[in-house]
Design a protein around this motif. Structure first.
Motif, PDB file in Angstrom:
ATOM      1  N   THR A 135       0.834  -1.210   0.000  1.00 51.33           N
ATOM      2  CA  THR A 135       0.000   0.000   0.000  1.00 51.33           C
ATOM      3  C   THR A 135       0.866   1.256   0.000  1.00 51.33           C
ATOM      4  N   ALA A 136       1.884   1.280   0.861  1.00 50.11           N
ATOM      5  CA  ALA A 136       2.784   2.438   0.913  1.00 50.11           C
ATOM      6  C   ALA A 136       3.508   2.623  -0.417  1.00 50.11           C
ATOM      7  N   MET A 140       3.200   5.923  -3.608  1.00 48.53           N
ATOM      8  CA  MET A 140       4.317   6.783  -4.009  1.00 48.53           C
ATOM      9  C   MET A 140       4.116   7.422  -5.377  1.00 48.53           C
ATOM     10  N   THR A 141       3.328   6.797  -6.233  1.00 47.34           N
ATOM     11  CA  THR A 141       3.061   7.379  -7.552  1.00 47.34           C
ATOM     12  C   THR A 141       1.595   7.762  -7.710  1.00 47.34           C
ATOM     13  N   HIS A 142       0.877   7.865  -6.608  1.00 46.08           N
ATOM     14  CA  HIS A 142      -0.528   8.280  -6.670  1.00 46.08           C
ATOM     15  C   HIS A 142      -0.597   9.759  -7.043  1.00 46.08           C
ATOM     16  N   GLY A 150       5.795  14.195   1.586  1.00 44.34           N
ATOM     17  CA  GLY A 150       5.468  13.076   2.451  1.00 44.34           C
ATOM     18  C   GLY A 150       6.677  12.314   2.947  1.00 44.34           C
ATOM     19  N   ASN A 151       7.779  12.374   2.195  1.00 38.32           N
ATOM     20  CA  ASN A 151       8.966  11.582   2.525  1.00 38.32           C
ATOM     21  C   ASN A 151       9.982  12.332   3.377  1.00 38.32           C
ATOM     22  N   GLN A 183      11.946   6.090  -6.950  1.00 36.92           N
ATOM     23  CA  GLN A 183      11.859   5.751  -5.524  1.00 36.92           C
ATOM     24  C   GLN A 183      10.983   4.525  -5.319  1.00 36.92           C
ATOM     25  N   GLN A 184       9.866   4.488  -5.994  1.00 34.59           N
ATOM     26  CA  GLN A 184       8.958   3.354  -5.847  1.00 34.59           C
ATOM     27  C   GLN A 184       9.618   2.052  -6.301  1.00 34.59           C
TER      28      GLN A 184
END
Length: 268
Positions: A135-136, A140-142, A150-151, A183-184
């Motif tokens: 989920t996390a 990241m690309t939402h 957020g990071n 990153q994802q």
């Protein structure tokens, strides 16, 4: 100060950027998840008198072109194979491998599967890092998530109190310049990394180093990895008090001196 030179090389038909510094036996260094090779500049300069340090940007990171379809790699084994292909083009010889976090894991994986590796320095590296939920990773690309904002608290909490001001500032810059797809992909590879069954295949000298203030890759995880490196001819574990998840960036001089001491002991 020894000059750091940047170049492009074609790997699998795509342009990969790397920087190199110094002369001597080759060291290939891998950056952390979602970042790029500049975080190794301090260590490169400190080692340049004895070694040639070569630092690629992984596909879609820094100045390297992404893969076809604007994609990045998402599996540790796939990244390791890309690094082998890169080294065949840019190094062309046996080399020492080093890296931090995901790069530390990849260093251990490469030592297990690549006969061209002659020694390992793994910073914050482990053979099993189940640290991120799907989920996390998906978020990241939402389109409604600002990964940069957020990071920030998450990433900066991983920097040790003993970091140099320059290291802390560039860690923050790394967050400000995040590419979400990169990153994802990296953290998906990191969170799914389980190479425990391969650690008995590592038959070269290994240095495991751990910043005491890193809560993500814990000392217990590193020590568990150490216990599985049963065939390494030389195995050292080095605690780094007051440093965190990015020791090569937080205090490059200290990390370079640690590496040189290990290389002398291992005859590398």
């Amino acid at each position: 100060m020894t000059e750091i030179v940047g170049r492009y090389v074609e790997v699998r038909g795509r342009q990969a950027y790397y920087e190199a510094c110094g002369e001597g036996p080759a060291i290939v260094a891998i950056h952390t998840a979602g970042r790029e090779g500049r975080q190794w500049h301090g260590v490169m300069q400190a080692l340049a008198g004895r070694y040639r340090v070569i630092v690629p940007d992984l596909p879609g990171h820094g100045k390297s072109w992404p893969l076809t379809g604007n994609a990045c790699l998402q599996d540790a084994h796939d990244i390791a194979q890309w690094l082998r292909d890169f080294a065949a083009c840019a190094v062309g010889d046996r080399f020492i491998i080093t890296g931090c976090s995901l790069g530390g894991n990849l260093s251990l994986l490469l030592a297990a599967v690549a006969p061209e590796v002659r020694g390992v320095v793994s910073l914050q590296g482990c053979d099993h890092t189940p640290t991120f939920t799907e989920t996390a990773l998906d978020l990241m690309t939402h389109p409604q998530v600002s990964l940069m904002h957020g990071n920030m608290d998450f990433s900066m909490s991983l920097v040790g109190f003993g970091s140099t001001p320059e290291g802390r500032a560039f860690s923050e810059w790394g967050v400000l310049s995040i590419i979400p797809v990169a990153q994802q992909g990296d953290l998906r590879a990191y969170g799914r990394c389980d190479i425990r069954s391969l650690m008995d295949k590592v038959k070269v000298p290994v240095l495991l180093a751990h910043g005491s203030e890193d809560w993500l890759a814990s000392r217990e995880m590193v020590e568990a990895t150490q216990s599985r490196l049963v065939n390494a001819p030389l195995l050292r574990m080095m605690p780094l008090p007051r440093l965190g998840h990015f020791p090569h960036l937080e205090d490059p001089g200290r990390v370079a001196n640690m590496m040189l001491t290990f290389f002398d002991e291992a005859g590398l």
